[in-house]
Scaffold this active site. Sequence first.
Site, PDB file in Angstrom:
ATOM      1  CG  HIS A 173      28.578  43.552  47.413  1.00 46.62           C
ATOM      2  ND1 HIS A 173      29.902  43.733  47.770  1.00 46.62           N
ATOM      3  CD2 HIS A 173      27.876  44.460  48.136  1.00 46.62           C
ATOM      4  CE1 HIS A 173      29.976  44.702  48.665  1.00 46.62           C
ATOM      5  NE2 HIS A 173      28.770  45.170  48.899  1.00 46.62           N
ATOM      6  CD  GLU A 174      24.422  45.293  47.611  1.00 46.23           C
ATOM      7  OE1 GLU A 174      24.388  45.334  48.849  1.00 46.23           O
ATOM      8  OE2 GLU A 174      25.177  46.032  46.932  1.00 46.23           O
ATOM      9  CD  GLU A 203      29.536  47.911  52.105  1.00 49.60           C
ATOM     10  OE1 GLU A 203      29.788  47.090  51.200  1.00 49.60           O
ATOM     11  OE2 GLU A 203      28.367  48.232  52.411  1.00 49.60           O
ATOM     12  CG  MET A 229      20.456  49.442  50.805  1.00 52.53           C
ATOM     13  SD  MET A 229      22.037  49.747  51.649  1.00 52.53           S
ATOM     14  CE  MET A 229      21.628  49.065  53.266  1.00 52.53           C
ATOM     15  CD  GLU A 230      24.112  46.364  52.855  1.00 56.95           C
ATOM     16  OE1 GLU A 230      24.136  46.948  51.755  1.00 56.95           O
ATOM     17  OE2 GLU A 230      24.833  46.692  53.812  1.00 56.95           O
ATOM     18  CG  ASN A 231      17.384  47.835  52.093  1.00 56.61           C
ATOM     19  OD1 ASN A 231      17.950  48.685  52.749  1.00 56.61           O
ATOM     20  ND2 ASN A 231      17.113  47.982  50.808  1.00 56.61           N
ATOM     21  CG  HIS A 276      26.281  43.446  52.480  1.00 55.81           C
ATOM     22  ND1 HIS A 276      27.384  43.662  53.279  1.00 55.81           N
ATOM     23  CD2 HIS A 276      26.363  44.360  51.478  1.00 55.81           C
ATOM     24  CE1 HIS A 276      28.103  44.658  52.765  1.00 55.81           C
ATOM     25  NE2 HIS A 276      27.512  45.093  51.670  1.00 55.81           N
ATOM     26  CD  GLU A 312      25.096  51.110  54.178  1.00 60.14           C
ATOM     27  OE1 GLU A 312      24.579  50.299  53.383  1.00 60.14           O
ATOM     28  OE2 GLU A 312      26.234  51.004  54.600  1.00 60.14           O
ATOM     29  N   GLY A 353      24.739  51.544  43.593  1.00 59.76           N
ATOM     30  CA  GLY A 353      24.466  50.377  42.761  1.00 59.76           C
ATOM     31  C   GLY A 353      23.320  49.557  43.322  1.00 59.76           C
TER      32      GLY A 353
HETATM   33  N1  BES Z   1      25.679  49.039  51.422  1.00 63.60           N
HETATM   34  C1  BES Z   1      26.058  49.404  50.107  1.00 63.60           C
HETATM   35  C2  BES Z   1      25.155  50.439  49.495  1.00 63.60           C
HETATM   36  C3  BES Z   1      25.321  51.842  50.034  1.00 63.60           C
HETATM   37  C4  BES Z   1      26.445  52.545  49.779  1.00 63.60           C
HETATM   38  C5  BES Z   1      24.351  52.458  50.739  1.00 63.60           C
HETATM   39  C6  BES Z   1      26.576  53.850  50.245  1.00 63.60           C
HETATM   40  C7  BES Z   1      24.484  53.743  51.221  1.00 63.60           C
HETATM   41  C8  BES Z   1      25.602  54.456  50.967  1.00 63.60           C
HETATM   42  C9  BES Z   1      26.078  48.210  49.165  1.00 63.60           C
HETATM   43  O1  BES Z   1      26.259  47.001  49.796  1.00 63.60           O
HETATM   44  C10 BES Z   1      27.235  48.395  48.249  1.00 63.60           C
HETATM   45  O2  BES Z   1      28.331  48.332  48.706  1.00 63.60           O
HETATM   46  N2  BES Z   1      26.982  48.639  46.968  1.00 63.60           N
HETATM   47  C11 BES Z   1      27.983  48.936  46.000  1.00 63.60           C
HETATM   48  C12 BES Z   1      28.235  47.816  45.042  1.00 63.60           C
HETATM   49  C13 BES Z   1      29.116  46.722  45.524  1.00 63.60           C
HETATM   50  C14 BES Z   1      29.207  45.619  44.490  1.00 63.60           C
HETATM   51  C15 BES Z   1      30.487  47.182  45.905  1.00 63.60           C
HETATM   52  C16 BES Z   1      27.442  50.114  45.209  1.00 63.60           C
HETATM   53  O3  BES Z   1      26.277  50.427  45.353  1.00 63.60           O
HETATM   54  O4  BES Z   1      28.211  50.684  44.444  1.00 63.60           O
HETATM   55 ZN    ZN Z   2      28.224  46.534  50.257  1.00 60.85          ZN
END
Ligand code: BES
Ligand code: ZN
Length: 852
Positions: free
Chosen positions: A290-291, A313, A256-258, A294, A122, A254
Site C-alpha cells: 500500500h505505502e 487512499e 506512512m508513504e513519505n 502510493h 500527514e 499503520g
Molecule cells: N497515508 C496513510 C497514513 C496516514 C493516515 C497518515 C492518517 C495520516 C493520517 C497511509 O497510506 C495509510 O493509509 N495507512 C493505513 C494502512 C493502509 C494499508 C490502509 C494505516 O495506517 O492504517
Molecule cells: Zn494510504
Amino acid sequence: MPSTTEQTIYLSDYKEFSHFIDGVELTFQLSPTKTRVKSKIHFRPNPKAPEQAFFLHGEHLKLISAHIDGVKISPTLTETGLTAEVPNGPFIFEAEVEISPETNTALEGLYMSNGMYCTQCEAEGFRKITYYPDRPDVMATFKVRVESALPVLLSNGNSGTSDEGFAEWHDPWPKPAYLFALVAGDLIAHTDSFTTKSGKDVALNIYVRPGDEDKCAFGMGALKRSMRWDEDVYGREYDLDIFNIVAVDDFNMGAMENKGLNIFNSSCVLASPETSTDANFERIEGIIAHEYFHNWTGNRITCRDWFQLCLKEGLTVFRDQQFTGDMRSHAVKRIDDVITLRARQFREDNGPLAHPVRPESFVEINNFYTATVYDKGAEVIGMLKRLVGDENYKRALDLYFGRHDGDAATIDDWLKVFEDTTGRDLTQFSKWYSQAGTPRLSVTDEFSDGTYILHFKQATPPTPGQPVKDPRVIPIAVGLLNPNGDEVRETCILEMTEAEQSFRFTGLSTKPIPSILRAFSAPVILERQSSTKERAFLLAHDTDPFNKWEAGRALAKETLVAMLTADAPVNSDFLDALAAVLRDENLDPAFQALALALPSQDDIAQTLFDVGVTPDPMAIYTALETLSQSIAQHLQDLLPRIYAANHVEGPFSSEAAPAGKRALQGAVLGLISRLDGGDQARAQYTAADNMTQQLQALACLLRIDRGQTELASFETQWAQDRLVMDKWFGLQSGLAAPQKAAAITETLTKHAAFDWKNPNRFRAALGGLTANTAGFHAADGAGYKLVADWLIKLDAANPQTTARMSTAFDSWRRYDAGRQGQMIEQLKRIQATPNLSRDTHEMVTRILGSDA
Ligand code: BES
Ligand code: ZN
C-alpha cells in the site's frame, strides 16, 4: 469546549494559494527539547490565485527570526500561523524556529520514540515543524540537511553529502509538505536492491532498532514483490535511487508513504514466524505494498485538497487489494475485505458518523481517514472497473498517470479520465462520491415460459445532512444455476440505474436459482427472501466463491436471528451444510475456515437493529456460544480428522497455502476445545513453534476460561518483545467473559508494562475491550466508564488516537434506553472535559448528534 477554536472547512471554499514555491531548503539541528529548524523558501506569485493576505501555517512553534530577501521582518503571529507583508514579485522567505520533539506526545510533526527522531506530517503535521503553506496543492522540491550526532540521519529523496554529524538529502520530485519525512537514530539497516524494468538500480533499506534486524527479511521480500507488481500490472516504475523504510514503535497509524522514506508502525513491518501470526504476515505484505503503491497514486499524483483524500487512499487500497489477491487467493481476499467493509464501513454508514466518500466539510481532517474514505472508496473503484471492463480500466489508468503526473488532482479529474476513455457519462455514478449511506437492494423473481425475471428496488436511508438520496448506478453481478447444480448462465453485470428495475433472462428450461451480487459487485445490503434449502444449495453449488461463502453466512445469520427473536432451536440444515463444506476436499482450507467462522456479535447487533429489533448484547453473546457448542457437537466425529489432515509439516512458511491450513486448524481447534476441556489446545500450545499456533491455542483456552497457566507462561516467554506483549494485552481484554471484561481490562491498565502513551499498547488493552462487544456493553456500564476514563486521559497526550477510539460509542442508538443513557452520559462527560482536543470534540459531538 476544545482548546483551539473549532472552525469548519468546506470543499466549496477551495481557493488556490497565493504563491508557487520554486524550492525549499531546510536545516535541522536536532535536540530533544530545543530542535532548531531553519527554512529557506523560494516563493513566486501565483497569478491565478484570488486576492489574499500572505499566510503560512504554523502551530506550537517558537519563532526565533524571520527574513524576506535577507531583511528581518516581524510577522503577525496567531495560534494557527503567520501573516506578513510580501513583495509583489518572487522573494525568499527565511525563518528559524525552535520545537521540542521530546515533549511531543501527539506523535504528529517531529517527535521522539525510544531515543529516535521521527516525523509524521500527514495530514497537517508539517505546520508543527515550521511555517509553511501546509496544504497538498502546494508542491516543491526539498533539500534537507540534518545535523545530529546520531549515526543514521535520513530524509526524502536521494542522499547527498554526509559526514560525522550531518547528512544532506535532495528530493528532485516536487511534493506537498505532508510527504516530508525525517528520521534520526541509532538504527540498523537490512539492505537489498532492486533493478527496475528499465534497468535502474535502487538501494533498498529497512531501518530498525538494534535487536529487530532479524525481523526484516519478510518485509523486504514484500517490498520487492510490490515493486515488481506495480511494474507488471500498472506499468509504474520507481523513480529515486533509494527507497527507505523505517520501523518506529510509537505511531498513530499503520504506516506512512513519505516520498522515498516510508515510516512504519513497527507492528506493520517487523515479522518472524515465532513472533508474528499468519494474519500479521499478510497485513505486513499488504501495507508495505500500500505505502509503496502510493508513490504513484498519492505522491506523483497527489490530492488538490483533503476532501479528495479518497483519490489517493481509495485507489491505493484498491491496488493493495488486487496485489494481495494476486499474491495469495482472490476468493479469500474478497471475502476478508467484505467482512471488514461490513464491520467498519457499513457500521459507519448506518450511524451518526456517516459521510460521503468525498466529504464536503470537516473540522479536523484526521477524523476523516475513515472506513468510508478508504474501504468504500476502494469499492467505488471496483464498481467503476466492473462497469467499464478491465481493458478500459487499464486505458483509463494509463491516461490518468499520463495526464496528471505531477498534479494535485481531484475526484472530478479522476472521473473525467474514465469519461474520456470510454465516452460514458459518469454524472450519476459520481453520486457514489457525494452521497453517504449504504443502499438497500431488494429483489424478487418470477419465472414463466422459459423467461426468468429479476425485479430490483433500491433505496438509501437518510444520513446526517442528507435526508433524500438519488438512485445509484449499481453493477449487479448475476449468474444462474439449474436445480441440478449446473451453471446455466455465467456471471453477467446487470447495470441498475433506476429506483426500480427489472432484468430478464430468456430461453431457460426450468426456473433457475439466482446467484446475485457475485463477488460482492457493489457495496449494498442485498435483501432477498430465500429458503434455507436454497441457501444450502448455493453454499454447495455456487461457482462464485464469494456467494458460496455468503450463502453460509446468511444461513448462520438467519439461525442466530431466529434463536434471538423467536426462541428457535439451532437450525440443523445449517449444521449439515457446514459438515458438507468441511467434508469437501476440493475446497481451499482457508475458505473452509472462513465458512466455519460465525458472524461477529456486532454484525448480529447491526442486523437485528436493521430489522427493528433492539439488540441485547448478552443475548447475542449467549446465542453465539450456544450455536458454537451445537456446531462442535454436530461435527465432533469430523473435527479430529480435519485437524490432523491440515497439519503442516516442515519449516514455517507464511505463504497462503500453509497459512490456510493453519487457519482451518485454528477454527477446528476452537470447536474441539468446547468438547475436550482444552486438551488439544494445550497440546498445540506446548508444541507450537510459531506464533500463529501458539496464539490460536491460547485464545481457545481463554474462550473456555482455562488459559491462566498458559497466559502466565506466555508473559514470561515474551516479556521482552513489545509486539508480542501487545497480543497478550489484547487477547485478555478481547476474549474476557462479558461480566469480567471491564475488570480484567482495568487490571491490565495497572500492569507495569501498560505504557498508555504507546498507541499500540493502548489500542491492545482498551481496543480489545471495545471489540469485546458484550463486555464493552455490559449492563452495569463498567465498560463504557473505563473506556471513557482512559479516552479522557489519553486525549491530553494524543488527540488523534483518542478521537479514533471514541468511535466505539458510535453505535449508541442501536441499544436499549438503559445503555443509551449510559453511553450518552459518558460521551457528554468526554465532551465536557476542559481543554478537550478539537479532534475528540468533533467526534463526540457528531456521535451524539442533535437529539441526544
Ligand atoms: N497515508 C496513510 C497514513 C496516514 C493516515 C497518515 C492518517 C495520516 C493520517 C497511509 O497510506 C495509510 O493509509 N495507512 C493505513 C494502512 C493502509 C494499508 C490502509 C494505516 O495506517 O492504517
Ligand atoms: Zn494510504
